[in-house]
Design an enzyme around this catalytic site. Structure first.
Site, PDB file in Angstrom:
ATOM      1  N   ASP A   1      -3.082  12.548  -8.933  1.00 11.83           N
ATOM      2  CA  ASP A   1      -1.695  12.447  -8.450  1.00 11.83           C
ATOM      3  C   ASP A   1      -1.543  13.216  -7.133  1.00 11.83           C
ATOM      4  OD1 ASP A   1      -2.195  14.680 -10.035  1.00 11.83           O
ATOM      5  OD2 ASP A   1      -0.267  14.656 -11.076  1.00 11.83           O
TER       6      ASP A   1
ATOM      7  N   ASP B   1      -6.405   1.461  -1.891  1.00  9.05           N
ATOM      8  CA  ASP B   1      -5.285   0.693  -1.322  1.00  9.05           C
ATOM      9  C   ASP B   1      -4.368   1.627  -0.531  1.00  9.05           C
ATOM     10  OD1 ASP B   1      -6.137  -1.761  -2.475  1.00  9.05           O
ATOM     11  OD2 ASP B   1      -4.079  -2.343  -2.961  1.00  9.05           O
TER      12      ASP B   1
HETATM   13 MN    MN Z   1      -8.034  -3.230  -5.743  1.00  8.56          MN
END
Ligand code: MN
Ligand code: NAD
Ligand code: IPM
Length: 341
Positions: free
Chosen positions: A215, A243
């Site tokens: 996190d 991402d």
């Molecule tokens: Mn992916």
């Protein structure tokens, strides 16, 4: 000469792979290419996802160039698990290598970060974790339904990918590895990762080490991505973090990956981080740079470092010449890259 298997796949896969192939072919002429028709269309036509005969043929190639897999007309997971993950697992591509760099000319949504300041690689474990597929559903479609999804972590699997991350870090100027996990909650898997990390770190006193919970790493990738050199992490955390790393370095259209079997016993596979992008498929507007940069990773894997560098140089020039907000046409980008490598 290298034999390349091409799995263009679904959606924008064929569009971007065509451009990557054009660039590879220009910089390293003479490779042979075998195209494999796998993906949603074949599944609908024949019911086949990845026949064993195709798997055997793929195994005889030096590398696989893959576009993207997955289509809204096929239930989620059928192609992703049955084709993409099966390839990663069967070919034991345990190093899922995902570099992120802020290229000259590329705008990061983060203010104040200059090109070159973000230059990290994520070494994502590629064959285990929650992706292993263990688990099940009980009392399906009743109010008592229970679904479990188990994360598989073997000492062998974890240690080998950590070892790879340290070797990569040792060859980079900053020589730093950050382990990302969630040891404060996932005590079983996290404990294994932490112990394996400590053991490998002890063999590399010259490499700086750091640990972060996932996190916090998600936050720091947005607020201070410059702090990372090599990140090593498990399969799902790596999926998500890469991402984010892509987003802060100009977008998913620029993010490349290699699914690598470092032993060389089975072929490695090179593919953009992005998916089949059904929302833009067929429009000719997908950015092919992620696929082209995956092609550069393929070239490097095949020992063609000089050619890989030429592709990186052409991409740098292409990105520097772009006008922010100007329309992009997939084929034009591919042609420009092919003409400048
Ligand atoms: Mn992916
Ligand atoms: P996606 O990466 O396909 O798309 C997310 C967003 O990014 C979309 O708005 C898309 O238009 C945009 N985008 C992606 N690639 C782009 C490019 N080259 N240029 C410009 N814009 C681009 O992710 P998703 O929508 O979550 O998934 C769509 C399908 O792809 C699903 O079936 C998913 O399972 C599959 N998928 C496959 C892979 C793979 O084959 N490696 C990876 C991710 C997702
Ligand atoms: C990726 C994709 C895949 C993954 C899916 C499509 C199985 O998201 O390559 O990042 O989760 O690894």
């Amino acid at each position: 000469m290298a034999r390349i298997a091409v799995v263009a796949g679904d959606g924008i896969g064929p569009e971007v792979v065509a451009q990557a192939r054009k660039v590879i072919d220009t910089v390293a002429p003479g490779f042979s290419y075998t195209e494999y028709d796998l993906g949603a269309a074949r599944y609908h036509r024949t019911g086949e996802i990845l026949p064993d005969s195709v798997l055997d043929e793929l195994a005889g190639h030096d590398a696989i160039l893959l576009g993207a897999v997955g289509d809204p007309s096929v239930p989620p997971g059928v192609l992703e698990r049955g084709l993409l993950l099966k390839l990663r697992f069967v070919f034991d591509q345990y190093v899922n290598l995902r570099p992120s760099r802020l290229w000259p000319g590329t705008a990061s949504p983060l203010g104040g970060v200059k090109p070159g300041e973000i230059d990290l690689i994520c070494v994502r474990e590629g064959t285990e974790g929650l992706y292993a597929g263990a688990g099940g559903t009980l009392h399906r479609d009743t109010p008592a339904e229970v679904a479990t999804e188990e994360s598989l972590n073997t000492r062998h699997g974890v240690e080998r990918v950590i070892r790879d991350a340290f070797a990569r870090a040792a060859a980079r100027p900053r020589r730093k590895v950050t382990l990302v996990h969630k040891t404060n909650v996932l005590t079983h898997a996290g404990g294994l990762w932490a112990r394996a990390f400590a053991a490998v770190a002890a063999e590399h006193p010259d490499v700086e080490t750091e640990y972060q919970h996932v996190d916090a790493a998600a936050m720091f990738l947005v607020t201070q991505p410059q702090r990372y050199d090599v990140i090593v992490t498990d399969n799902l955390f790596g999926d998500i973090l890469t991402d984010i790393a892509a987003a802060v370095t100009g977008g998913i259209g620029l993010a490349a990956s290699g699914c690598i079997n470092p032993t060389g016993a089975k072929p490695s596979m090179f593919e953009p981080v992005h998916g089949s992008a059904p929302d833009i498929a067929g429009k000719g507007v997908a950015d092919p740079v992620a696929a082209v940069l995956s092609g550069a990773l393929l070239l490097e894997h095949l020992g063609r470092r000089e050619e890989a560098e030429r592709v990186l140089g052409a991409v740098a020039a292409e990105l520097s010449a772009r006008t922010p907000g100007a329309p992009l046409r997939t084929a034009d980008v591919g042609d420009r890259l092919a003409s400048t490598v």
